[in-house]
Design a protein around this motif. Structure first.
Motif, short mmCIF file in Angstrom:
data_model
loop_
_atom_site.label_atom_id
_atom_site.label_comp_id
_atom_site.label_asym_id
_atom_site.label_seq_id
_atom_site.Cartn_x
_atom_site.Cartn_y
_atom_site.Cartn_z
N ILE A 23 -8.96 -36.62 83.68
CA ILE A 23 -9.37 -36.24 85.03
C ILE A 23 -10.81 -35.77 85.10
CG2 ILE A 23 -7.02 -35.64 85.72
CD1 ILE A 23 -7.66 -32.73 85.33
N ASP A 24 -11.43 -35.47 83.96
CA ASP A 24 -12.83 -35.02 83.96
C ASP A 24 -13.43 -35.23 82.58
OD1 ASP A 24 -15.27 -33.69 84.04
OD2 ASP A 24 -14.54 -32.18 85.45
N PRO A 25 -14.02 -36.41 82.31
CA PRO A 25 -14.55 -36.71 80.98
C PRO A 25 -15.56 -35.69 80.48
CG PRO A 25 -14.50 -38.70 82.31
CD PRO A 25 -14.17 -37.56 83.22
N ALA A 26 -16.40 -35.16 81.36
CA ALA A 26 -17.42 -34.19 80.93
C ALA A 26 -16.76 -32.92 80.40
CB ALA A 26 -18.35 -33.87 82.09
N CYS A 27 -15.76 -32.42 81.12
CA CYS A 27 -15.05 -31.23 80.64
C CYS A 27 -14.27 -31.54 79.37
CB CYS A 27 -14.10 -30.73 81.73
SG CYS A 27 -14.93 -29.88 83.09
N HIS A 28 -13.68 -32.72 79.30
CA HIS A 28 -12.96 -33.11 78.09
C HIS A 28 -13.86 -33.05 76.87
CE1 HIS A 28 -10.68 -35.37 75.14
NE2 HIS A 28 -11.64 -36.27 75.11
N ILE A 29 -15.06 -33.64 76.98
CA ILE A 29 -16.00 -33.64 75.86
C ILE A 29 -16.43 -32.22 75.51
CG2 ILE A 29 -18.31 -34.38 75.14
CD1 ILE A 29 -17.87 -36.87 76.89
N HIS A 30 -16.73 -31.44 76.54
CA HIS A 30 -17.19 -30.06 76.33
C HIS A 30 -16.16 -29.26 75.53
CE1 HIS A 30 -18.92 -26.12 77.20
NE2 HIS A 30 -17.73 -25.75 77.66
N TYR A 31 -14.90 -29.30 75.97
CA TYR A 31 -13.88 -28.51 75.30
C TYR A 31 -13.47 -29.10 73.95
CZ TYR A 31 -13.46 -25.65 79.46
OH TYR A 31 -13.72 -24.80 80.50
N TYR A 32 -13.54 -30.42 73.83
CA TYR A 32 -13.21 -31.01 72.53
C TYR A 32 -14.23 -30.60 71.48
CZ TYR A 32 -12.12 -34.19 68.79
OH TYR A 32 -11.80 -34.69 67.56
N GLN A 33 -15.50 -30.53 71.86
CA GLN A 33 -16.52 -30.10 70.92
C GLN A 33 -16.26 -28.68 70.45
OE1 GLN A 33 -20.06 -30.80 73.18
NE2 GLN A 33 -20.23 -32.95 72.59
N LYS A 34 -15.86 -27.80 71.37
CA LYS A 34 -15.52 -26.43 70.99
C LYS A 34 -14.29 -26.41 70.09
CE LYS A 34 -17.47 -23.96 74.96
NZ LYS A 34 -18.22 -22.96 74.17
N HIS A 35 -13.29 -27.20 70.43
CA HIS A 35 -12.09 -27.31 69.61
C HIS A 35 -12.43 -27.75 68.19
CE1 HIS A 35 -8.20 -28.72 68.15
NE2 HIS A 35 -8.70 -29.93 68.04
N TYR A 36 -13.24 -28.78 68.07
CA TYR A 36 -13.62 -29.31 66.75
C TYR A 36 -14.40 -28.27 65.95
CZ TYR A 36 -15.62 -32.41 63.24
OH TYR A 36 -16.00 -32.98 62.05
N TYR A 37 -15.26 -27.53 66.63
CA TYR A 37 -16.06 -26.50 65.96
C TYR A 37 -15.15 -25.46 65.30
CZ TYR A 37 -19.11 -22.37 65.62
OH TYR A 37 -19.79 -21.28 65.17
N TYR A 38 -14.16 -24.97 66.05
CA TYR A 38 -13.26 -23.94 65.50
C TYR A 38 -12.31 -24.51 64.46
CZ TYR A 38 -15.03 -20.39 68.66
OH TYR A 38 -15.85 -19.48 69.29
N VAL A 39 -11.94 -25.77 64.60
CA VAL A 39 -11.12 -26.41 63.56
C VAL A 39 -11.89 -26.47 62.24
CG1 VAL A 39 -10.10 -28.59 62.82
CG2 VAL A 39 -9.63 -27.71 65.10
N CYS A 40 -13.17 -26.85 62.35
CA CYS A 40 -14.00 -26.89 61.13
C CYS A 40 -14.11 -25.50 60.49
CB CYS A 40 -15.40 -27.41 61.47
SG CYS A 40 -15.46 -29.16 61.88
N TRP A 41 -14.26 -24.49 61.32
CA TRP A 41 -14.36 -23.12 60.82
C TRP A 41 -13.05 -22.71 60.14
CZ3 TRP A 41 -16.40 -18.56 64.32
CH2 TRP A 41 -16.66 -17.43 63.51
N LEU A 42 -11.93 -23.08 60.77
CA LEU A 42 -10.63 -22.76 60.21
C LEU A 42 -10.42 -23.43 58.85
CD1 LEU A 42 -7.94 -21.29 60.81
CD2 LEU A 42 -7.13 -23.40 61.86
#
Length: 271
Positions: A23-42
């Protein structure tokens, strides 16, 4: 930050990314980048724990590095992505090959065909259209600037002698449980047209060739539409049993030739 808090952040942003995916590709990308960042940290935390370390710093954020000028084949250094699809709407043009920055995107791409969205890094791109199987001289070449988080339809349209690339910005955002629709006139030689509910109200009025209307928010439904000559009111195209589903966005393209072959038709794409 505590490991449990990192995991909660990763899960939280992952859920948001999944919610906005269609429903919103820009928001999807924004939050996925944050998700990936914390997964890498984990992952780093778990690896350090296994090695007997008790503290690990936050990882380098891959999306904060300075972007470089690269080709479509190397998206790793970009912050945001654009989405492009291609539509072949030239009624008398033969199949074509479409190249982006010198690399093939579509081959043997024929009239009426449309591609799925391809994700590319935001940047400037050279879009070239060649007769299928040839690479010597493009019949069409355009340089476009694609913005991150934006979706585009690139329509190869008009008669072959006046072949052009028409660029339309797509907007897949839609309020929950509603639909959106717009109309694009890509039928060369056809008059200005009005789209209406059959024998009822006008939906889009006096649309000229290559023009695109604004999106119209509607309730999900199945209706009969008709395209009429904006000047005379005579019906030039019937479009029966059109279903608009909830949480979906549609573009109705009028393509073909009025009174000739291939005939006028409505091509309904989901954005």
């Amino acid at each position: 930050m505590h490991v449990q808090a990192i995991a909660e952040k990763a899960s939280y942003y992952g859920l948001l990314a999944e919610y906005y995916k269609y429903i919103d590709p820009a928001c999807h990308i924004h939050y996925y980048q944050k998700h990936y960042y914390y997964v890498c940290w984990l992952v780093q935390c778990e690896q350090s724990k296994a090695q007997g370390h008790h503290q690990v710093n936050a990882p380098y954020h891959p999306y904060r590095e300075q972007r470089e000028t690269r080709t479509i084949a190397d998206p790793s250094k970009y912050t945001y992505y654009s989405y492009i699809r291609v539509l072949h709407a030239s009624p008398d043009a033969p199949p074509v090959d479409v190249y982006v920055n010198g690399q093939p995107l579509l081959r043997q791409f024929a009239y009426e065909q449309f591609s799925q969205y391809a994700r590319v890094p935001e940047n400037k791109y050279v879009i070239e259209v060649f007769p299928a199987g040839e690479t010597d001289q493009p019949v069409l070449s355009e340089t476009l600037t694609l913005e991150g988080g934006q979706a585009y339809t690139l329509a190869v349209g008009n008669r072959l002698e006046d072949l052009s690339l028409y660029v339309y910005e797509d907007s897949p955002r839609v309020p929950a449980n509603e639909s959106k629709v717009r109309f694009i006139h890509l039928a060369p030689g056809a008059p200005n047209v009005t789209v209406r509910v059959k024998d009822r109200d006008n939906v889009f009025e006096n649309v000229a060739f290559s023009e695109v209307t604004d999106y119209l928010g509607i309730s999900p439904m199945t209706i009969d539409l008709e395209v009429v000559d904006a000047n005379t009111g005579s019906v030039v195209l019937d479009v029966p049993d059109v279903t608009f589903e909830p949480n979906r966005v549609y573009s109705i393209y009028a393509i073909g030739l009025a009174g000739a072959e291939p005939p006028l038709q409505a091509l309904i794409l989901e954005d």
